[in-house]
Motif scaffolding. Structure first.
Motif, PDB file in Angstrom:
ATOM      1  N   PRO A   1       0.840  -1.200   0.000  1.00 54.20           N
ATOM      2  CA  PRO A   1       0.000   0.000   0.000  1.00 54.20           C
ATOM      3  C   PRO A   1       0.879   1.255   0.000  1.00 54.20           C
ATOM      4  O   PRO A   1       1.769   1.388   0.839  1.00 54.20           O
ATOM      5  CB  PRO A   1      -0.787  -0.102   1.311  1.00 54.20           C
ATOM      6  CG  PRO A   1      -0.669  -1.537   1.738  1.00 54.20           C
ATOM      7  CD  PRO A   1       0.654  -1.996   1.225  1.00 54.20           C
ATOM      8  N   VAL A   2       0.638   2.169  -0.938  1.00 55.86           N
ATOM      9  CA  VAL A   2       1.484   3.359  -1.040  1.00 55.86           C
ATOM     10  C   VAL A   2       0.696   4.660  -1.085  1.00 55.86           C
ATOM     11  O   VAL A   2       1.277   5.740  -1.081  1.00 55.86           O
ATOM     12  CB  VAL A   2       2.404   3.275  -2.285  1.00 55.86           C
ATOM     13  CG1 VAL A   2       3.483   2.230  -2.094  1.00 55.86           C
ATOM     14  CG2 VAL A   2       1.616   2.988  -3.550  1.00 55.86           C
TER      15      VAL A   2
ATOM     16  N   TRP B   1       3.912   5.269   1.059  1.00 54.73           N
ATOM     17  CA  TRP B   1       5.240   5.028   0.477  1.00 54.73           C
ATOM     18  C   TRP B   1       6.317   5.716   1.308  1.00 54.73           C
ATOM     19  O   TRP B   1       7.434   5.227   1.423  1.00 54.73           O
ATOM     20  CB  TRP B   1       5.305   5.447  -0.988  1.00 54.73           C
ATOM     21  CG  TRP B   1       5.247   6.928  -1.258  1.00 54.73           C
ATOM     22  CD1 TRP B   1       4.151   7.645  -1.626  1.00 54.73           C
ATOM     23  CD2 TRP B   1       6.332   7.869  -1.194  1.00 54.73           C
ATOM     24  NE1 TRP B   1       4.467   8.966  -1.800  1.00 54.73           N
ATOM     25  CE2 TRP B   1       5.819   9.132  -1.544  1.00 54.73           C
ATOM     26  CE3 TRP B   1       7.676   7.760  -0.873  1.00 54.73           C
ATOM     27  CZ2 TRP B   1       6.590  10.287  -1.570  1.00 54.73           C
ATOM     28  CZ3 TRP B   1       8.476   8.890  -0.907  1.00 54.73           C
ATOM     29  CH2 TRP B   1       7.931  10.149  -1.260  1.00 54.73           C
ATOM     30  N   GLU B   2       5.975   6.882   1.906  1.00 53.73           N
ATOM     31  CA  GLU B   2       6.937   7.545   2.777  1.00 53.73           C
ATOM     32  C   GLU B   2       7.202   6.712   4.027  1.00 53.73           C
ATOM     33  O   GLU B   2       8.338   6.599   4.492  1.00 53.73           O
ATOM     34  CB  GLU B   2       6.404   8.918   3.188  1.00 53.73           C
ATOM     35  CG  GLU B   2       6.240   9.907   2.049  1.00 53.73           C
ATOM     36  CD  GLU B   2       5.693  11.229   2.548  1.00 53.73           C
ATOM     37  OE1 GLU B   2       6.512  12.053   3.020  1.00 53.73           O
ATOM     38  OE2 GLU B   2       4.466  11.431   2.486  1.00 53.73           O
ATOM     39  N   LEU B   3       6.129   6.127   4.583  1.00 54.36           N
ATOM     40  CA  LEU B   3       6.283   5.318   5.793  1.00 54.36           C
ATOM     41  C   LEU B   3       7.090   4.053   5.517  1.00 54.36           C
ATOM     42  O   LEU B   3       7.971   3.672   6.293  1.00 54.36           O
ATOM     43  CB  LEU B   3       4.903   4.935   6.340  1.00 54.36           C
ATOM     44  CG  LEU B   3       4.020   6.085   6.833  1.00 54.36           C
ATOM     45  CD1 LEU B   3       2.623   5.573   7.145  1.00 54.36           C
ATOM     46  CD2 LEU B   3       4.626   6.749   8.060  1.00 54.36           C
TER      47      LEU B   3
ATOM     48  N   LEU C   1      12.126   4.243   9.292  1.00 48.71           N
ATOM     49  CA  LEU C   1      12.477   3.035  10.030  1.00 48.71           C
ATOM     50  C   LEU C   1      11.384   2.745  11.049  1.00 48.71           C
ATOM     51  O   LEU C   1      10.755   3.658  11.575  1.00 48.71           O
ATOM     52  CB  LEU C   1      13.821   3.210  10.738  1.00 48.71           C
ATOM     53  CG  LEU C   1      15.038   3.410   9.826  1.00 48.71           C
ATOM     54  CD1 LEU C   1      16.277   3.725  10.665  1.00 48.71           C
ATOM     55  CD2 LEU C   1      15.285   2.190   8.964  1.00 48.71           C
ATOM     56  N   TYR C   2      11.167   1.487  11.325  1.00 46.64           N
ATOM     57  CA  TYR C   2      10.134   1.037  12.257  1.00 46.64           C
ATOM     58  C   TYR C   2       8.736   1.471  11.805  1.00 46.64           C
ATOM     59  O   TYR C   2       7.935   1.955  12.596  1.00 46.64           O
ATOM     60  CB  TYR C   2      10.406   1.545  13.686  1.00 46.64           C
ATOM     61  CG  TYR C   2      11.716   1.045  14.236  1.00 46.64           C
ATOM     62  CD1 TYR C   2      11.840  -0.267  14.688  1.00 46.64           C
ATOM     63  CD2 TYR C   2      12.829   1.871  14.283  1.00 46.64           C
ATOM     64  CE1 TYR C   2      13.049  -0.736  15.182  1.00 46.64           C
ATOM     65  CE2 TYR C   2      14.042   1.413  14.769  1.00 46.64           C
ATOM     66  CZ  TYR C   2      14.148   0.107  15.215  1.00 46.64           C
ATOM     67  OH  TYR C   2      15.339  -0.344  15.697  1.00 46.64           O
ATOM     68  N   ALA C   3       8.470   1.300  10.519  1.00 45.70           N
ATOM     69  CA  ALA C   3       7.126   1.522   9.990  1.00 45.70           C
ATOM     70  C   ALA C   3       6.810   0.383   9.043  1.00 45.70           C
ATOM     71  O   ALA C   3       7.682  -0.122   8.343  1.00 45.70           O
ATOM     72  CB  ALA C   3       7.035   2.870   9.260  1.00 45.70           C
ATOM     73  N   GLY C   4       5.559  -0.069   9.034  1.00 48.37           N
ATOM     74  CA  GLY C   4       5.177  -1.149   8.134  1.00 48.37           C
ATOM     75  C   GLY C   4       3.852  -1.744   8.530  1.00 48.37           C
ATOM     76  O   GLY C   4       3.149  -1.227   9.404  1.00 48.37           O
TER      77      GLY C   4
END
Length: 659
Positions: free
Chosen positions: A81-82, A93-95, A100-103
């Protein structure tokens, strides 16, 4: 002070931001800034595709290795998902690519991925940060998305357009940055090994590896329909002691009383063999090179249950010691694949896990599975027990042999344990002590009369010494000459064999001598004996050569006697020079006698006196060259020996003892 002291205050503290958090410290994330770290960055991208396939989204993953060291991973999952995220007030897409530590793996209860290989939210972003460039193409929700990054920064805007393609998925191509990693040329073998391992623990998923070469792309496919069960059968082959067993279970528990429960899925495939020994552990699809919790469980459960069977069936001899895990492992082919909704990795490289509950749950599960297996298959249980006992008794016999041999070779040389015909010196100062290795009793007598007994010792070589280049270790150590020489040296031996790696512990500090001097006659037989002694030292104590403790005493070839003086020539050139120096004086010339025939004064002057003798140090630079020559002259290289004789034989014709 010659320079102004550096100030250290509030302004000295700085924080890395954005891509620099990875680009300037790649080892923190990837475990290394070298090739190993670069390889791990590839695995981080592959892990996301594997997580999608395991959740049932896509059954094919394509990995492409390009000639320019760029990599591409394509899957047919749901697609990353972006678009805009209203909760986070940012584009996804930024996340995903720049935070770091995003997903999508932090949801309560594991909403998106119940059993995930990538849990830390670092891999995709960290790899993007560490790339020279990254191109992303995503198919999701009827749209095609495209974005580009360079040196960890986005280039341009997110491109979005409608598509008629029905398959969803993600394709990422990137090249690791040489400004971040010291090496990026990942070998094909890494891809083959890594992808095969993933095929093993993800049943039914097809992995296609494409490698670009001079003639186009070479393709490799990996798929295991029954996962680790098929893999164990492949590893063990057809001729096994027992059939492959497959056990699986699911459970839940917690690592500490104050923690929440998490889910665990366990599966183990194994068989016993007297031909192959392989044990591999995987968790959430990651190969656990260092094991951790599953390894502790396997060791505990297998030793416990097999030991219980041996006791119940009176297999142990009276007073016999208990089996160890090594006795089991020497006949075991086992692969375990575990999954958990919470995982404690030893570090980000995921080579070991530390979950206490997984260790305990797997131990109990394996104990029960083995107990049932032994009851249901008594014939196979008997075979396993007998083989483990064979392994145990063989190990114990080998250990006793090693202990006895070590005791023999490192025993103190005293009146009660004297090496035959060894003549020691008086001083105990190792920095002065020298030992001469001479050929035969006659040379022993001559050297004994001419030596300085304060610091020079002598040991004769009795008969022809064994060729240590070709002989096996058990034969080498049955040679009394060799064991006597090792006793005299006192430092033990270095054995470069996996089967005998702990045969003896070499300790240079235990060497009893400052110089080990090989002293043989200057004839063909003397050269051969010298070579055999050097071969022994090269095979058993190479450190003595590398550290410069080994010397050759050079014996003169000619003795030239005039009215007033005796000259010794060590080669033809020196003989010619001496004859010119003598000029018109009357002289007699003769080939030097063997060591045993020389008078003490002559031996002292030419061979023993540190002021006038000639010693040739066997230098570290000559070790490899010496080894090659040993192989040609004494090894199994018959073709090399024939070629050497054909090319160089004429150089030695004058040394032949023929009439």
């Amino acid at each position: 002070m010659t320079a102004k002291a550096k100030q250290y205050g509030n302004e000295s503290i700085t924080a890395l931001k954005g891509a620099d958090r990875v680009r300037k410290r790649p080892g923190v994330i990837f475990g290394s800034d070298g090739l190993e770290g670069c390889e791990h960055s590839v695995f981080e991208i592959l892990s996301n595709s594997i997580d999608e396939a395991r959740e049932g989204f896509g059954d094919k993953i394509v990995v492409t290795k390009y000639r320019d060291n760029s990599i591409e991973v394509e899957d047919f999952g749901r697609g990353i998902p972006v678009d805009y995220n209203t909760r986070e007030k940012k584009y996804n897409w930024e996340l995903v690519f720049c935070e770091l530590y995003a997903g999508g793996k932090y949801g309560q209860g594991g909403d998106n991925y119940e059993y995930s290989l990538g849990l830390n939210g670092l891999g995709l972003c960290a790899t993007q940060y560490a790339s020279e460039y990254m191109d992303v193409e995503i198919y999701q929700g009827g749209f095609r998305y495209e974005m580009h990054f360079q040196k960890g920064e986005p280039v341009g805007e997110l491109q979005k357009e409608p598509t008629t393609r029905k398959k969803t998925g993600t394709r990422i191509r990137w090249r690791p940055d040489l400004d971040v990693f010291t090496a990026i040329d990942i070998p094909l073998e890494y891809y083959q090994e890594t992808i095969k391992r993933q095929a093993v623990v993800n049943p039914g998923v097809l992995f296609l590896l494409r490698a670009e070469g001079d003639g186009g792309f070479e393709e490799f496919t990996y798929r295991y329909e029954n996962g680790i069960k098929d893999y164990v059968q492949e590893l063990a082959g057809e001729d096994t002691l027992t059939a492959v067993q497959y056990w699986q279970t699911e459970t839940a528990g917690r690592d500490r009383a104050d923690k929440q429960d998490y889910k665990v899925k366990l599966s183990v495939a194994c068989c016993f063999s007297n031909r192959r020994q392989v044990v591999e552990y995987y968790h959430n699809s990651s190969f656990l090179e260092h094991g951790g919790s599953p390894e502790r469980a396997v060791k505990t459960a297998f030793v416990y249950q097999i030991d219980a069977y041996l006791k119940q069936n009176a297999k142990y001899l009276k007073g016999e010691s208990k089996i160890t895990y090594q006795d089991v492992a020497d006949a075991l082919v086992l692969v375990s694949s575990s999954f958990s909704t919470q995982t404690s990795y030893e570090n980000q490289t995921k080579k070991s896990i530390t979950n206490a509950f997984i260790a305990q749950a797997m131990t109990d599960f394996l104990k029960r599975s083995l107990e049932v297996y032994f009851i249901e298959k008594p014939e196979e249980a008997g075979k396993i027990a007998d083989q483990v006992l064979i392994n145990k008794r063989s190990r114990e016999k080998a250990e006793n042999t090693r202990k006895n041999l070590k005791k023999t070779l490192t025993a103190t040389i005293d009146m009660a344990n004297r090496v035959q015909k060894f003549v020691d010196c008086r001083t105990k100062d190792v920095s002065r002590r020298e030992v001469y290795i001479v050929e035969g009793d006659s040379a022993l007598g001559a050297c004994k009369l001419s030596r300085d007994a304060e610091f020079q010792a002598i040991i004769p070589v009795r008969g022809k010494i064994l060729n240590c280049l070709k002989a096996e270790y058990d034969k080498i150590f049955k040679s009394e000459i060799i064991t006597d020489l090792i006793k005299v040296l006192g430092c033990g031996v270095e054995v470069k064999s996996k089967a005998n790696k702990d045969l003896l512990s070499f300790n240079l500090d235990q060497l009893k001598w400052n110089k080990v001097i090989i002293c043989t006659d200057a004839d063909v037989d003397g050269f051969q004996i010298r070579t055999l002694i050097l071969t022994m030292l090269y095979r058993l104590t190479p450190t003595l050569i590398r550290e410069g403790y080994v010397f050759i005493a050079e014996s003169p070839l000619y003795e030239i006697t005039t009215k007033d003086k005796v000259y010794f020539a060590y080669n033809e050139s020196e003989k010619a020079d001496m004859l010119r120096e003598i000029g018109s004086q009357k002289y007699t010339i003769q080939r030097s006698k063997g060591l045993g025939e020389n008078d003490p004064d002559m031996m002292w002057m030419t061979t023993m006196n540190p002021e006038s003798r000639r010693l040739i140090k066997v230098t570290p630079d000559s070790v490899e060259e010496t080894a090659t020559m040993f192989d040609i002259l004494l090894g199994d290289n018959l073709a090399g020996r024939k070629e050497f004789i054909a090319e160089r034989g004429q150089d030695y014709l004058d040394m032949l003892d023929v009439s």
